[in-house]
Design a protein around this motif. Structure first.
Motif, mmCIF file in Angstrom:
data_model
loop_
_atom_site.group_PDB
_atom_site.id
_atom_site.type_symbol
_atom_site.label_atom_id
_atom_site.label_comp_id
_atom_site.label_asym_id
_atom_site.label_seq_id
_atom_site.Cartn_x
_atom_site.Cartn_y
_atom_site.Cartn_z
ATOM 1 N N TYR A 117 0.835 -1.201 0.000
ATOM 2 C CA TYR A 117 0.000 0.000 0.000
ATOM 3 C C TYR A 117 0.876 1.260 0.000
ATOM 4 O O TYR A 117 0.811 2.058 -0.912
ATOM 5 N N ILE A 118 1.694 1.443 1.027
ATOM 6 C CA ILE A 118 2.606 2.587 1.087
ATOM 7 C C ILE A 118 3.982 2.061 1.492
ATOM 8 O O ILE A 118 4.112 1.376 2.506
ATOM 9 N N GLY A 119 4.993 2.398 0.717
ATOM 10 C CA GLY A 119 6.363 2.023 1.047
ATOM 11 C C GLY A 119 7.136 3.222 1.559
ATOM 12 O O GLY A 119 6.922 4.350 1.123
ATOM 13 N N GLY A 120 8.021 2.982 2.512
ATOM 14 C CA GLY A 120 8.862 4.043 3.041
ATOM 15 C C GLY A 120 8.113 5.103 3.825
ATOM 16 O O GLY A 120 8.513 6.261 3.863
ATOM 17 N N PHE A 121 7.033 4.719 4.473
ATOM 18 C CA PHE A 121 6.181 5.655 5.224
ATOM 19 C C PHE A 121 6.778 5.908 6.609
ATOM 20 O O PHE A 121 7.122 4.973 7.326
ATOM 21 N N LYS A 122 6.901 7.182 6.979
ATOM 22 C CA LYS A 122 7.355 7.537 8.323
ATOM 23 C C LYS A 122 6.178 8.128 9.096
ATOM 24 O O LYS A 122 5.536 9.064 8.626
ATOM 25 N N PHE A 123 5.912 7.558 10.251
ATOM 26 C CA PHE A 123 4.844 8.075 11.095
ATOM 27 C C PHE A 123 5.258 9.447 11.611
ATOM 28 O O PHE A 123 6.379 9.632 12.088
ATOM 29 N N ALA A 124 4.361 10.414 11.510
ATOM 30 C CA ALA A 124 4.662 11.799 11.881
ATOM 31 C C ALA A 124 4.863 11.956 13.384
ATOM 32 O O ALA A 124 5.627 12.809 13.822
ATOM 33 N N GLN A 125 4.166 11.137 14.151
ATOM 34 C CA GLN A 125 4.290 11.223 15.605
ATOM 35 C C GLN A 125 4.001 9.876 16.232
ATOM 36 O O GLN A 125 3.371 9.010 15.623
ATOM 37 N N LYS A 126 4.472 9.697 17.445
ATOM 38 C CA LYS A 126 4.198 8.473 18.188
ATOM 39 C C LYS A 126 2.753 8.516 18.659
ATOM 40 O O LYS A 126 2.187 9.582 18.866
ATOM 41 N N GLY A 127 2.170 7.339 18.815
ATOM 42 C CA GLY A 127 0.811 7.268 19.323
ATOM 43 C C GLY A 127 -0.036 6.276 18.553
ATOM 44 O O GLY A 127 0.456 5.534 17.705
ATOM 45 N N GLU A 128 -1.338 6.296 18.856
ATOM 46 C CA GLU A 128 -2.274 5.338 18.257
ATOM 47 C C GLU A 128 -2.759 5.825 16.895
ATOM 48 O O GLU A 128 -3.255 6.938 16.756
ATOM 49 N N TYR A 129 -2.626 4.948 15.909
ATOM 50 C CA TYR A 129 -3.128 5.190 14.563
ATOM 51 C C TYR A 129 -4.280 4.218 14.313
ATOM 52 O O TYR A 129 -4.267 3.089 14.791
ATOM 53 N N VAL A 130 -5.275 4.693 13.571
ATOM 54 C CA VAL A 130 -6.409 3.847 13.199
ATOM 55 C C VAL A 130 -6.434 3.757 11.681
ATOM 56 O O VAL A 130 -6.508 4.768 10.984
ATOM 57 N N PHE A 131 -6.359 2.534 11.184
ATOM 58 C CA PHE A 131 -6.347 2.244 9.761
ATOM 59 C C PHE A 131 -7.664 1.548 9.443
ATOM 60 O O PHE A 131 -7.990 0.537 10.061
ATOM 61 N N SER A 132 -8.453 2.103 8.504
ATOM 62 C CA SER A 132 -9.775 1.538 8.198
ATOM 63 C C SER A 132 -9.878 1.142 6.734
ATOM 64 O O SER A 132 -9.392 1.857 5.857
ATOM 65 N N LEU A 133 -10.528 0.003 6.500
ATOM 66 C CA LEU A 133 -10.802 -0.496 5.153
ATOM 67 C C LEU A 133 -12.304 -0.648 4.973
ATOM 68 O O LEU A 133 -12.972 -1.269 5.803
ATOM 69 N N GLU A 134 -12.801 -0.092 3.884
ATOM 70 C CA GLU A 134 -14.222 -0.184 3.552
ATOM 71 C C GLU A 134 -14.320 -0.642 2.105
ATOM 72 O O GLU A 134 -13.682 -0.069 1.227
ATOM 73 N N GLN A 135 -15.105 -1.687 1.856
ATOM 74 C CA GLN A 135 -15.236 -2.142 0.471
ATOM 75 C C GLN A 135 -16.005 -1.105 -0.323
ATOM 76 O O GLN A 135 -16.981 -0.535 0.140
ATOM 77 N N ALA A 136 -15.526 -0.833 -1.544
ATOM 78 C CA ALA A 136 -16.107 0.219 -2.383
ATOM 79 C C ALA A 136 -16.646 -0.348 -3.694
ATOM 80 O O ALA A 136 -16.702 0.355 -4.699
ATOM 81 N N MET A 137 -17.027 -1.610 -3.678
ATOM 82 C CA MET A 137 -17.593 -2.232 -4.873
ATOM 83 C C MET A 137 -19.077 -1.859 -4.957
ATOM 84 O O MET A 137 -19.737 -1.671 -3.947
ATOM 85 N N ARG A 138 -19.572 -1.769 -6.139
ATOM 86 C CA ARG A 138 -20.983 -1.389 -6.333
ATOM 87 C C ARG A 138 -21.851 -2.638 -6.396
ATOM 88 O O ARG A 138 -22.373 -3.009 -7.442
ATOM 89 N N VAL A 139 -21.994 -3.275 -5.242
ATOM 90 C CA VAL A 139 -22.759 -4.506 -5.119
ATOM 91 C C VAL A 139 -23.851 -4.267 -4.092
ATOM 92 O O VAL A 139 -23.577 -3.853 -2.971
ATOM 93 N N GLU A 140 -25.085 -4.516 -4.484
ATOM 94 C CA GLU A 140 -26.251 -4.220 -3.632
ATOM 95 C C GLU A 140 -26.307 -5.039 -2.342
ATOM 96 O O GLU A 140 -26.496 -4.507 -1.280
ATOM 97 N N ASN A 141 -26.160 -6.350 -2.425
ATOM 98 C CA ASN A 141 -26.439 -7.224 -1.283
ATOM 99 C C ASN A 141 -25.191 -7.769 -0.609
ATOM 100 O O ASN A 141 -25.202 -8.872 -0.085
ATOM 101 N N GLY A 142 -24.126 -7.027 -0.610
ATOM 102 C CA GLY A 142 -22.900 -7.484 0.034
ATOM 103 C C GLY A 142 -21.967 -8.164 -0.951
ATOM 104 O O GLY A 142 -22.376 -8.643 -2.002
ATOM 105 N N LEU A 143 -20.727 -8.202 -0.595
ATOM 106 C CA LEU A 143 -19.669 -8.725 -1.445
ATOM 107 C C LEU A 143 -19.320 -10.127 -0.975
ATOM 108 O O LEU A 143 -18.758 -10.315 0.102
ATOM 109 N N ASP A 144 -19.650 -11.119 -1.779
ATOM 110 C CA ASP A 144 -19.467 -12.522 -1.427
ATOM 111 C C ASP A 144 -18.068 -12.997 -1.823
ATOM 112 O O ASP A 144 -17.591 -12.682 -2.905
#
Length: 157
Positions: A117-144
């Protein structure tokens, strides 16, 4: 009965291979309920960044079955820093090649892909980070066919 046995063997192999992984800072998977990923189900990962001087590589991990109907997976990605700063992105995760062959490692009917996803990334500060993934497919009844999604953070060499 055969599918759970294959999944257990596969997960055992993944755990044993990861146990000798010295670059890993964080890795976690979240199971997709019933293998049907609804748009409103956001996978969130909380991890503590302790080193701001070292560069890190971030990976998105996706496990899918052969029942997955598409060759790719669009994702909305959000990274929230300790101070509330947001990095938002939309990515196209290729799960199969042009001929339909699944990418990544597979056993039986389960495939595990680790996508940079990202290479060579430096965290700007120490502490808790939250990384979120949300499916973005255009499927009405869920992604099987998506069984798990994950995040991996490792120190860059």
């Amino acid at each position: 009965m055969r599918k759970p046995l294959l999944i257990a063997i596969f997960l055992g192999l993944v755990v044993s291979l990861n146990s000798c992984d010295s670059n890993k800072v964080y890795e976690e998977y979240i199971e997709v309920e019933n293998g049907l990923w609804q748009k409103e189900n956001v996978a969130s990962f909380k991890f503590e960044a302790k080193d701001t001087s070292q560069a890190h590589n971030l990976y998105i991990n996706v496990r899918n079955t052969g029942d997955y109907a598409y060759s790719n997976l669009y994702l909305f990605v959000t990274l929230q820093g300790p101070n509330g700063s947001l990095l938002k992105d939309t990515i196209d995760c290729k799960l199969a090649d042009k001929s339909g062959k699944w990418l990544g490692n597979g056993i039986g009917d389960l495939w595990d892909l680790q996508m940079p996803y990202i290479g060579g990334f430096k965290f700007a500060q120490k502490g808790e980070y939250v990384f979120s993934l949300e499916q973005a497919m255009r499927v009405e009844n869920g992604l099987d066919g998506i069984t798990d999604v994950g995040l991996r953070v490792e120190t860059a060499e």
